[in-house]
Design an enzyme around this catalytic site. Structure first.
Site, short mmCIF file in Angstrom:
data_model
loop_
_atom_site.label_atom_id
_atom_site.label_comp_id
_atom_site.label_asym_id
_atom_site.label_seq_id
_atom_site.Cartn_x
_atom_site.Cartn_y
_atom_site.Cartn_z
N CYS A 123 1.16 -1.37 -0.01
CA CYS A 123 -0.33 -0.15 -0.32
C CYS A 123 0.77 1.36 -0.22
CB CYS A 123 -0.78 0.35 1.03
SG CYS A 123 0.09 -0.09 2.69
N LYS A 197 -6.18 -8.75 11.74
CA LYS A 197 -5.40 -7.33 11.06
C LYS A 197 -7.95 -6.84 10.09
CE LYS A 197 -3.14 -4.06 8.07
NZ LYS A 197 -2.46 -3.98 7.34
N ARG A 207 -1.81 6.64 7.77
CA ARG A 207 -1.48 6.65 6.31
C ARG A 207 -0.95 7.90 6.26
NH1 ARG A 207 -8.08 3.20 6.07
NH2 ARG A 207 -6.71 1.13 6.38
N GLU A 235 -8.33 -17.24 10.73
CA GLU A 235 -7.36 -16.02 9.96
C GLU A 235 -6.27 -16.78 10.58
OE1 GLU A 235 -7.01 -14.61 7.70
OE2 GLU A 235 -9.12 -13.50 6.63
N LYS A 250 -4.50 -6.89 15.60
CA LYS A 250 -3.99 -5.34 15.66
C LYS A 250 -5.71 -5.09 14.70
CE LYS A 250 -2.47 -2.76 11.36
NZ LYS A 250 -1.61 -2.80 10.69
C1 PBG Z 1 -0.44 -1.84 6.07
C2 PBG Z 1 -0.13 -1.27 7.91
C3 PBG Z 1 -0.68 -0.41 7.76
C4 PBG Z 1 -0.36 -0.68 9.47
C5 PBG Z 1 0.37 -1.14 9.30
N1 PBG Z 1 1.03 -1.87 8.26
C6 PBG Z 1 -1.92 0.54 7.69
C7 PBG Z 1 -3.11 -0.06 6.76
O1 PBG Z 1 -3.47 -1.25 6.76
O2 PBG Z 1 -3.75 0.67 6.40
C8 PBG Z 1 -0.83 0.27 10.42
C9 PBG Z 1 -0.50 0.72 11.67
C10 PBG Z 1 -0.60 2.01 12.55
O3 PBG Z 1 -2.33 2.46 12.69
O4 PBG Z 1 -0.07 2.01 13.62
N2 PBG Z 1 0.67 -1.68 5.88
#
Ligand code: PBG
Length: 328
Positions: A123, A197, A207, A235, A250
């Site tokens: 991403c 997640k 983000r 999962e 998470k």
């Molecule tokens: C995706 C990723 C995210 C986070 C860690 N890895 C963001 C998402 O899925 O949009 C979020 C971590 C945080 O909010 O501290 N690469």
């Protein structure tokens, strides 16, 4: 009538030494992982507006920062990259000269003992901001994405990463990564899977930090529905079957029940990610003088460990290290 061993509960709370002696949960900095944002877009550390005290770092300061973290007693960092160039297939994510590949080498040269864990997800590297590649309708293509994620993980390990942490939530990514690592003789490199997640509003500040907001749509077609916990167990089971060495829940705070259930059902090291929004809320309230930051952070981190997490990823790790030192 009072029962016979009267006041036992109070006796065990009488002084700090006794309270510490009988405490069931003790925070140790050795169980913490600190995330770092490394950006090709900045030339000096740039504070993230929604995350006071957290910076996007240029490559030039990464080694020095890593050393500071290691000296605080924090055993591991989790790396996120912001590339100079994005495209539809996230080319910079698996380029040998990518920002993370370079950062790993710098850190490993300066502090080889510091564990380097890398986030494996497209991403931050795709121009559309989704975690995989898209079909004509803008839907993430699972299996095509796996090939790129596996390439990305391998390039991190080749650069010296100790552990890879896939966070994209595609089906089969742990297996795809395990296969490519084994084929390249990295059988000993563990996979820390972001197994459960959730599609969460608590990632908002991240983000901004990682410049990874999707240009359209959201991540609900691949991240989990906050209403579900059985699904989290499925999962996790799938990731373990594919070869995950550590599993993750998470975010942490709104999902303490998920942490507890995962802990009860599975016996692999369990990681909880105390995410950006959880950090920002505390920072904002503390800056307003509405809460006692140290007290709240200690309580929050303790609750995550008490719920069942063995390892905690937190933006508070450096502060926690100092607080724990002052306690001695
Ligand atoms: C995706 C990723 C995210 C986070 C860690 N890895 C963001 C998402 O899925 O949009 C979020 C971590 C945080 O909010 O501290 N690469």
């Amino acid at each position: 009538m009072l029962g016979f061993p009267r006041q036992r509960l109070r006796r065990l709370r009488k002084t700090q030494v006794v309270r510490d002696l009988v405490a069931e949960t003790t925070l140790s900095i050795k169980k913490f992982v600190y995330p770092l944002f490394i950006s090709q877009e900045v030339t000096s550390p740039k504070e993230i507006a929604a995350m006071p005290g957290i910076y996007q770092l240029p490559l030039s300061v990464v080694a020095k920062e890593a050393k500071k973290i290691y000296q605080l007693g924090i055993p591991a960092v989790l790396l996120f990259g912001i590339p100079g160039k994005k495209d539809a297939v996230g080319t910079q994510a698996y380029a040998q000269t990518g920002i993370i590949q370079k950062a790993i080498k710098k850190i490993k040269k300066e502090v080889p003992e510091l564990l380097v864990i890398t986030d494996v997800c497209l991403c931050e590297y795709t121009d559309h901001g989704h975690c995989g590649v898209l079909d004509r309708n803008g839907y993430v293509k699972n299996d095509e994405s796996l090939v790129l994620l596996a390439k990305m993980a391998l390039s991190h390990v080749e650069a010296g990463a100790d552990i890879v942490a896939p966070s994209d939530m595609m089906d089969g990514r742990v297996g795809a990564i395990r296969t490519i690592l084994d084929k390249n003789k990295y059988e000993n490199t563990p996979i820390m899977a972001y197994s459960a997640k959730y599609a969460s509003g608590f990632y908002g500040p991240f983000r901004e930090a990682a410049q990874s907001t999707p240009k359209f749509g959201d991540r609900r077609s691949y991240q989990m529905d906050p209403r579900n916990v059985q699904e989290a167990l499925r999962e996790v089971a799938a990731d373990i079957e594919e070869g995950a060495d550590m599993i993750m829940v998470k975010p942490a705070l709104s999902y303490l029940d998920v942490i507890t259930q995962v802990k009860q059902h599975f016996n692999l090291p369990l990681v909880a990610y105390n995410v950006s929004g959880e950090y920002s809320m505390i920072k904002a309230a503390a800056q307003k003088g509405w809460i006692d930051e140290e007290r709240i952070v200690m309580e929050v981190l303790t609750s995550i460990q008490r719920a069942g997490a063995d390892i905690i990823i937190s933006y508070f790790a450096p502060q926690l290290a100092l607080w724990l030192q002052n306690k001695k």
